[in-house]
Scaffold this motif. Structure first.
Motif, short mmCIF file in Angstrom:
data_model
loop_
_atom_site.label_atom_id
_atom_site.label_comp_id
_atom_site.label_asym_id
_atom_site.label_seq_id
_atom_site.Cartn_x
_atom_site.Cartn_y
_atom_site.Cartn_z
N GLU A 36 0.82 -1.21 0.00
CA GLU A 36 0.00 0.00 0.00
C GLU A 36 0.85 1.27 0.00
OE1 GLU A 36 -2.79 -0.54 3.22
OE2 GLU A 36 -3.79 -2.18 2.19
N LYS A 37 1.79 1.29 -0.94
CA LYS A 37 2.68 2.44 -1.13
C LYS A 37 2.41 3.01 -2.52
CE LYS A 37 5.55 1.42 2.43
NZ LYS A 37 5.49 2.19 3.62
N ARG A 38 2.71 4.28 -2.68
CA ARG A 38 2.64 4.86 -4.02
C ARG A 38 3.80 4.32 -4.85
NH1 ARG A 38 1.63 11.19 -3.98
NH2 ARG A 38 3.22 10.82 -5.56
N HIS A 39 3.51 3.99 -6.09
CA HIS A 39 4.54 3.40 -6.94
C HIS A 39 5.72 4.35 -7.14
CE1 HIS A 39 6.21 1.78 -10.86
NE2 HIS A 39 6.41 0.82 -9.97
N ASP A 40 5.46 5.64 -7.28
CA ASP A 40 6.57 6.57 -7.47
C ASP A 40 7.48 6.60 -6.24
OD1 ASP A 40 4.43 7.90 -6.09
OD2 ASP A 40 5.25 9.84 -6.64
N ASN A 41 6.91 6.40 -5.05
CA ASN A 41 7.74 6.35 -3.85
C ASN A 41 8.58 5.08 -3.80
OD1 ASN A 41 6.74 8.82 -2.99
ND2 ASN A 41 5.18 7.91 -1.69
N VAL A 42 8.02 3.96 -4.23
CA VAL A 42 8.77 2.71 -4.30
C VAL A 42 9.91 2.86 -5.30
CG1 VAL A 42 8.67 0.26 -4.94
CG2 VAL A 42 6.84 1.26 -3.56
N MET A 43 9.62 3.45 -6.45
CA MET A 43 10.65 3.68 -7.46
C MET A 43 11.77 4.55 -6.89
SD MET A 43 9.86 2.16 -10.40
CE MET A 43 10.59 3.10 -11.73
N GLN A 44 11.41 5.59 -6.16
CA GLN A 44 12.42 6.48 -5.57
C GLN A 44 13.26 5.73 -4.55
OE1 GLN A 44 13.20 9.71 -6.53
NE2 GLN A 44 14.97 9.18 -5.30
N SER A 45 12.64 4.87 -3.75
CA SER A 45 13.39 4.06 -2.79
C SER A 45 14.41 3.17 -3.50
CB SER A 45 12.44 3.19 -1.96
OG SER A 45 11.63 3.98 -1.13
N ILE A 46 14.01 2.59 -4.61
CA ILE A 46 14.93 1.74 -5.38
C ILE A 46 16.08 2.57 -5.93
CG2 ILE A 46 15.17 0.32 -7.46
CD1 ILE A 46 12.24 -0.64 -6.87
#
Length: 122
Positions: A36-46
């Protein structure tokens, strides 16, 4: 590698896909959905993990750039990742779902360790 994911080809409740003859993988899109995270935030974490690994000369994990087709039929970026990359990413998450994942991981590790110890004793 292009990996066009459509919701009707990969059920929502599945986090890991085992590609025929290859290692199990998941995507940044599935991780965002499951935790339940925003995809753009997951991408930024990566991106942050990759940057840190590179700057510390630690080595790289298997975060493979790819894409998927969204509901508007537009190609969007995502990452495909193996278990190690997934684990490193998720261990940085907070919240109830991330905590449950971490606890399940610890329990599984402890169970496997106990099994190895029992096998050595025999």
């Amino acid at each position: 590698m292009s990996f066009h994911e459509r919701k009707n080809r990969w059920p929502a409740h599945i986090l890991v896909l085992i590609q025929r003859g290859q290692k199990p993988v998941t995507t940044s899109l599935k991780v965002a959905e499951k935790f339940e995270k925003r995809h753009d935030n997951v991408m930024q974490s990566i991106h942050n993990i990759q940057s840190t690994l590179k700057s510390q000369e630690i080595g790289a994990l298997n975060f493979q750039e790819s894409s998927y087709t969204n509901a508007q039929n537009k190609s969007q970026p995502m990452f495909i990742m193996d278990r190690d990359a997934f684990s490193l990413l998720v261990f940085g998450f907070n919240g109830p779902k991330a905590l449950k994942f971490k606890m399940d991981f610890i329990r599984t590790f402890n169970r496997l360790e106990l099994e190895v110890m029992k096998a050595k004793a025999v």
